[in-house]
Design an enzyme around this catalytic site. Structure first.
Site, PDB file in Angstrom:
ATOM      1  N   GLU A  15     -40.487  -0.273 -21.851  1.00 31.14           N
ATOM      2  CA  GLU A  15     -41.107   0.995 -22.273  1.00 31.14           C
ATOM      3  C   GLU A  15     -42.413   0.668 -22.988  1.00 31.14           C
ATOM      4  O   GLU A  15     -42.432  -0.116 -23.935  1.00 31.14           O
ATOM      5  CB  GLU A  15     -40.145   1.759 -23.192  1.00 31.14           C
ATOM      6  CG  GLU A  15     -40.744   2.938 -23.930  1.00 31.14           C
ATOM      7  CD  GLU A  15     -41.354   4.000 -23.008  1.00 31.14           C
ATOM      8  OE1 GLU A  15     -40.681   4.426 -22.064  1.00 31.14           O
ATOM      9  OE2 GLU A  15     -42.532   4.363 -23.241  1.00 31.14           O
TER      10      GLU A  15
ATOM     11  N   LYS B 279     -40.692  19.721 -29.863  1.00 22.39           N
ATOM     12  CA  LYS B 279     -41.145  21.096 -29.540  1.00 22.39           C
ATOM     13  C   LYS B 279     -40.145  22.126 -30.032  1.00 22.39           C
ATOM     14  O   LYS B 279     -40.501  23.126 -30.649  1.00 22.39           O
ATOM     15  CB  LYS B 279     -41.368  21.200 -28.030  1.00 22.39           C
ATOM     16  CG  LYS B 279     -41.914  22.500 -27.496  1.00 22.39           C
ATOM     17  CD  LYS B 279     -40.867  23.561 -27.206  1.00 22.39           C
ATOM     18  CE  LYS B 279     -39.731  23.149 -26.343  1.00 22.39           C
ATOM     19  NZ  LYS B 279     -40.044  22.928 -24.944  1.00 22.39           N
TER      20      LYS B 279
ATOM     21  N   TYR C 128     -31.054   5.859 -29.002  1.00 22.51           N
ATOM     22  CA  TYR C 128     -31.267   5.459 -27.602  1.00 22.51           C
ATOM     23  C   TYR C 128     -31.294   3.937 -27.489  1.00 22.51           C
ATOM     24  O   TYR C 128     -30.693   3.344 -26.596  1.00 22.51           O
ATOM     25  CB  TYR C 128     -32.595   6.036 -27.084  1.00 22.51           C
ATOM     26  CG  TYR C 128     -32.480   7.389 -26.428  1.00 22.51           C
ATOM     27  CD1 TYR C 128     -32.025   8.497 -27.127  1.00 22.51           C
ATOM     28  CD2 TYR C 128     -32.822   7.567 -25.090  1.00 22.51           C
ATOM     29  CE1 TYR C 128     -31.915   9.730 -26.526  1.00 22.51           C
ATOM     30  CE2 TYR C 128     -32.714   8.804 -24.484  1.00 22.51           C
ATOM     31  CZ  TYR C 128     -32.263   9.883 -25.207  1.00 22.51           C
ATOM     32  OH  TYR C 128     -32.151  11.108 -24.600  1.00 22.51           O
TER      33      TYR C 128
ATOM     34  N   ALA D  87     -44.752  -2.490 -18.344  1.00 25.37           N
ATOM     35  CA  ALA D  87     -44.364  -3.307 -17.187  1.00 25.37           C
ATOM     36  C   ALA D  87     -45.063  -2.776 -15.945  1.00 25.37           C
ATOM     37  O   ALA D  87     -45.262  -1.565 -15.812  1.00 25.37           O
ATOM     38  CB  ALA D  87     -42.854  -3.251 -16.994  1.00 25.37           C
TER      39      ALA D  87
ATOM     40  N   GLY E 188     -51.135  21.390 -17.054  1.00 24.76           N
ATOM     41  CA  GLY E 188     -50.290  20.661 -16.121  1.00 24.76           C
ATOM     42  C   GLY E 188     -50.146  19.191 -16.465  1.00 24.76           C
ATOM     43  O   GLY E 188     -50.865  18.656 -17.312  1.00 24.76           O
TER      44      GLY E 188
ATOM     45  N   THR F 215     -35.837  17.483 -18.131  1.00 19.86           N
ATOM     46  CA  THR F 215     -35.035  16.378 -18.662  1.00 19.86           C
ATOM     47  C   THR F 215     -33.639  16.268 -18.021  1.00 19.86           C
ATOM     48  O   THR F 215     -33.263  15.194 -17.549  1.00 19.86           O
ATOM     49  CB  THR F 215     -34.892  16.533 -20.193  1.00 19.86           C
ATOM     50  OG1 THR F 215     -36.189  16.417 -20.751  1.00 19.86           O
ATOM     51  CG2 THR F 215     -33.965  15.496 -20.794  1.00 19.86           C
TER      52      THR F 215
ATOM     53  N   HIS G 179     -18.621  42.771 -26.759  1.00 19.26           N
ATOM     54  CA  HIS G 179     -19.390  43.845 -27.395  1.00 19.26           C
ATOM     55  C   HIS G 179     -19.389  43.693 -28.912  1.00 19.26           C
ATOM     56  O   HIS G 179     -18.364  43.324 -29.472  1.00 19.26           O
ATOM     57  CB  HIS G 179     -18.760  45.184 -27.009  1.00 19.26           C
ATOM     58  CG  HIS G 179     -19.528  46.355 -27.513  1.00 19.26           C
ATOM     59  ND1 HIS G 179     -20.757  46.734 -26.996  1.00 19.26           N
ATOM     60  CD2 HIS G 179     -19.240  47.233 -28.512  1.00 19.26           C
ATOM     61  CE1 HIS G 179     -21.180  47.801 -27.652  1.00 19.26           C
ATOM     62  NE2 HIS G 179     -20.294  48.112 -28.578  1.00 19.26           N
TER      63      HIS G 179
HETATM   64  P1  NDP Z   1     -47.326  24.053 -15.710  1.00 20.69           P
HETATM   65  O1  NDP Z   1     -47.460  23.545 -14.342  1.00 20.69           O
HETATM   66  O2  NDP Z   1     -46.122  24.814 -16.111  1.00 20.69           O
HETATM   67  O3  NDP Z   1     -48.581  24.962 -16.061  1.00 20.69           O
HETATM   68  C1  NDP Z   1     -49.890  24.521 -15.874  1.00 20.69           C
HETATM   69  C2  NDP Z   1     -50.822  25.668 -16.163  1.00 20.69           C
HETATM   70  O4  NDP Z   1     -52.159  25.204 -16.128  1.00 20.69           O
HETATM   71  C3  NDP Z   1     -50.705  26.787 -15.143  1.00 20.69           C
HETATM   72  O5  NDP Z   1     -50.813  28.007 -15.810  1.00 20.69           O
HETATM   73  C4  NDP Z   1     -51.894  26.533 -14.226  1.00 20.69           C
HETATM   74  O6  NDP Z   1     -52.404  27.694 -13.631  1.00 20.69           O
HETATM   75  C5  NDP Z   1     -52.903  25.997 -15.210  1.00 20.69           C
HETATM   76  N1  NDP Z   1     -53.890  25.127 -14.584  1.00 20.69           N
HETATM   77  C6  NDP Z   1     -53.683  24.109 -13.716  1.00 20.69           C
HETATM   78  N2  NDP Z   1     -54.855  23.513 -13.382  1.00 20.69           N
HETATM   79  C7  NDP Z   1     -55.821  24.183 -14.043  1.00 20.69           C
HETATM   80  C8  NDP Z   1     -57.221  24.062 -14.094  1.00 20.69           C
HETATM   81  N3  NDP Z   1     -57.874  23.138 -13.392  1.00 20.69           N
HETATM   82  N4  NDP Z   1     -57.910  24.911 -14.890  1.00 20.69           N
HETATM   83  C9  NDP Z   1     -57.264  25.863 -15.614  1.00 20.69           C
HETATM   84  N5  NDP Z   1     -55.947  26.023 -15.588  1.00 20.69           N
HETATM   85  C10 NDP Z   1     -55.223  25.197 -14.816  1.00 20.69           C
HETATM   86  O7  NDP Z   1     -47.565  22.777 -16.621  1.00 20.69           O
HETATM   87  P2  NDP Z   1     -47.229  22.470 -18.123  1.00 20.69           P
HETATM   88  O8  NDP Z   1     -48.196  21.407 -18.480  1.00 20.69           O
HETATM   89  O9  NDP Z   1     -47.158  23.696 -18.937  1.00 20.69           O
HETATM   90  O10 NDP Z   1     -45.767  21.845 -18.025  1.00 20.69           O
HETATM   91  C11 NDP Z   1     -45.498  20.780 -17.106  1.00 20.69           C
HETATM   92  C12 NDP Z   1     -44.058  20.778 -16.702  1.00 20.69           C
HETATM   93  O11 NDP Z   1     -43.263  20.303 -17.771  1.00 20.69           O
HETATM   94  C13 NDP Z   1     -43.488  22.162 -16.382  1.00 20.69           C
HETATM   95  O12 NDP Z   1     -43.720  22.514 -15.057  1.00 20.69           O
HETATM   96  C14 NDP Z   1     -42.033  21.999 -16.681  1.00 20.69           C
HETATM   97  O13 NDP Z   1     -41.362  21.552 -15.538  1.00 20.69           O
HETATM   98  C15 NDP Z   1     -42.010  20.935 -17.762  1.00 20.69           C
HETATM   99  N6  NDP Z   1     -41.759  21.565 -19.074  1.00 20.69           N
HETATM  100  C16 NDP Z   1     -40.557  22.172 -19.281  1.00 20.69           C
HETATM  101  C17 NDP Z   1     -40.287  22.795 -20.479  1.00 20.69           C
HETATM  102  C18 NDP Z   1     -38.982  23.478 -20.668  1.00 20.69           C
HETATM  103  O14 NDP Z   1     -38.038  23.177 -19.939  1.00 20.69           O
HETATM  104  N7  NDP Z   1     -38.861  24.399 -21.605  1.00 20.69           N
HETATM  105  C19 NDP Z   1     -41.258  22.815 -21.562  1.00 20.69           C
HETATM  106  C20 NDP Z   1     -42.496  22.162 -21.239  1.00 20.69           C
HETATM  107  C21 NDP Z   1     -42.726  21.560 -20.033  1.00 20.69           C
HETATM  108  P3  NDP Z   1     -51.713  28.363 -12.336  1.00 20.69           P
HETATM  109  O15 NDP Z   1     -50.519  29.060 -12.863  1.00 20.69           O
HETATM  110  O16 NDP Z   1     -52.752  29.293 -11.834  1.00 20.69           O
HETATM  111  O17 NDP Z   1     -51.413  27.261 -11.393  1.00 20.69           O
END
Ligand code: NDP
Length: 466
Positions: free
Chosen positions: A37, A53, A101, A117, A271, A320, A445
């Site tokens: 890691e 978070k 862990y 790694a 993202g 996760t 209820h």
């Molecule tokens: P997401 O994919 O959920 O969201 C990314 C956001 O960024 C979207 O709204 C997207 O817009 C926007 N976006 C992408 N590219 C651009 C760009 N070039 N300019 C402006 N906006 C952009 O990603 P996150 O980073 O929020 O989370 C990643 C992943 O992590 C999630 O998909 C989820 O699977 C996981 N996660 C899960 C959580 C949970 O279980 N509670 C909590 C946090 C993360 P558009 O919608 O138009 O594509």
């Protein structure tokens, strides 16, 4: 199973949720296992994701609870939120979990290397700090994902922004934050910071947040952000970030629609990308998608027969519990003589907005594409607790039913504790429960969740109340 020609039967790269589970199960099955890691044992979920978070969500939610308590007659003298006290308690808990862990890996007999790694070929792993090299029979890549940011030529001033990695290391609570994105992370942190009293602005390129979720969830969360005091700017992206005079807001974010917003903290939540850069996938012959994710089959096998991958580094679901199941299935199948693979359908998940989103199965739009006839049952109402509050919060519950066989194929909830509810409902949906079986289940209820089993009226678009 063991091939003495190799130093290890299994080398796992990445000690996050998926990698740790796979390493432990493989070692408990008798394999000689090592794990490496580069950052901290526990990975994104424990160190800079789900766990810290959720603590921040709890911290933020206490602000609302204090207000609610007053409406219920409590006399409270509020002295504000001590960010430092909270952060140090949160980090202590993260440290404790990371330690657990590590202990669990050691107890299982896994050799742990706390350094980066990389692969130099399909059977050779090199540790970058110590320079140690190991020959390995099987490799599991579980390096997860990393926050993505535009390059400086696409977004001048991007170096002034932080991502979901740095947000957990803030030394003081921001006063004015601007968040880019409308996905999980952007929406969760918009609520967290607004709840902590930070002036919060969310900038999303689309028109309604949480793209890909059921439409009723999206509209409820979008409205909920505004009700929580978040300034939501839609159909806009960041164009430039520049430094400006002023102690409170040293940065100015210029948007594509011409607006300018001043802030002291700018969070990019646009993202995440698979963490494969420099990993040696090309040297080993592992095929990647266009966005750099590792392409795998149902058994998590890559294009190279002895190399596997699980979790966010693959082009599957980034959650996760999914990574854990994929890692467990891999280890049982390859080392435990218990073959199985994880089914990626009907995976329940939550978005920890305030209130939360809980969702499992198909959205209404997906169901309408998949089936001839779909029945929708939905309700939006003020829960009992809020009747004594000066609070407009409403909850939304929606069932998506395949009319041909009466199966409930999707459940979508926006409500306090929706994450807890959807975990339970996920069992019924996974079992293929019908609407008639939901109806036959007696209500508890008075609860919010009782609406899930008392929705009788099919929703007809024209009759929806305003
Ligand atoms: P997401 O994919 O959920 O969201 C990314 C956001 O960024 C979207 O709204 C997207 O817009 C926007 N976006 C992408 N590219 C651009 C760009 N070039 N300019 C402006 N906006 C952009 O990603 P996150 O980073 O929020 O989370 C990643 C992943 O992590 C999630 O998909 C989820 O699977 C996981 N996660 C899960 C959580 C949970 O279980 N509670 C909590 C946090 C993360 P558009 O919608 O138009 O594509």
């Amino acid at each position: 199973m063991a091939d003495a020609a190799y130093d290890y039967d299994l080398f796992v790269i990445g000690a996050g949720s998926g990698g740790v589970r796979a390493a432990r199960i493989a070692a408990q099955s008798g394999a000689r296992v090592a794990i490496a890691e580069e950052y901290r044992i526990g990975g994104t979920c424990v160190i800079r994701g789900c766990v810290p978070k959720k603590f921040m969500v709890y911290a933020s939610d206490y602000g609302r609870k204090l207000k609610e308590a007053r409406d219920y007659g409590w006399q409270i003298e509020e002295k504000g939120f001590d960010f430092e006290t909270f952060m140090s308690a949160m980090h202590a808990e993260v440290d404790r979990l990371s330690g657990i862990y590590l202990k669990n890996l050691a107890n299982a007999g896994v050799d742990v290397f706390e350094e980066r790694a990389e692969l130099s070929d399909a059977h050779t792993v090199v540790l970058k700090e110590s320079g140690k090299t190991f020959t390995v029979d099987k490799v599991l890549i579980a390096t997860g994902g990393t926050p993505w940011r535009p390059a400086p030529e696409d977004l001048p001033g991007v170096e002034h922004t932080i991502t979901s990695n740095e947000v957990f290391q803030l030394e003081s609570l921001p006063k004015h934050i601007v968040i880019a994105g409308g996905g999980y992370i952007a929406c969760e942190f918009a609520h967290i910071f607004a709840g902590l009293g930070v002036e919060t602005c969310l900038v999303y390129r689309g028109d309604t947040v949480l793209n890909g979720f059921d439409w009723d969830v999206r509209t409820a969360v979008h409205e909920g952000l505004k009700e929580a005091g978040v300034r939501v700017v839609t159909s806009a992206v960041f164009e430039e970030i520049r430094e400006v005079e002023g102690e409170e807001c040293p940065y100015c974010v210029k948007l594509s629609n011409g607006m300018e917003i001043n802030a002291d903290t700018i969070l990019m939540a646009v993202g995440r990308r698979a963490a494969t850069e420099g990993l040696g996938c090309d040297a080993a012959g592992v095929n990647l998608s266009d966005l750099g994710a590792i392409i795998v089959d149902d058994e998590s096998r890559t294009s190279v027969p002895n190399i596997f991958a699980v979790g966010d580094v693959t082009d599957r679901i980034q959650l996760t519990p999914v990574a854990i199941r994929e890692g467990h299935a891999f280890a049982d199948t390859i080392f435990g003589d218990k073959p199985w693979s994880f089914e990626h359908d009907n995976v329940a998940s939550a978005v920890f907005t305030q209130p939360e989103v809980g969702t499992v199965g198909m959205t209404e739009a997906e169901a309408r594409k998949a089936f001839k006839k779909v029945d929708i049952y939905k309700t939006r109402f003020r829960p009992m607790k809020t009747m004594l509050l000066n609070d407009p919060e409403r909850v939304m519950i929606k069932l998506v039913v395949n009319a041909e066989d009466d199966r409930v194929v999707g459940v979508h909830i926006v409500s306090p504790d929706a994450g807890e509810m959807i975990q339970m409902i996920g069992v019924a949906v996974k079992m293929g429960a019908t609407k008639a079986q939901f109806d036959a289940t007696c209500a508890v209820h008075p609860t919010i969740a009782e609406e899930i089993v008392t929705l009788r009226q099919k929703w007809v678009p024209d009759t929806e109340p305003a």
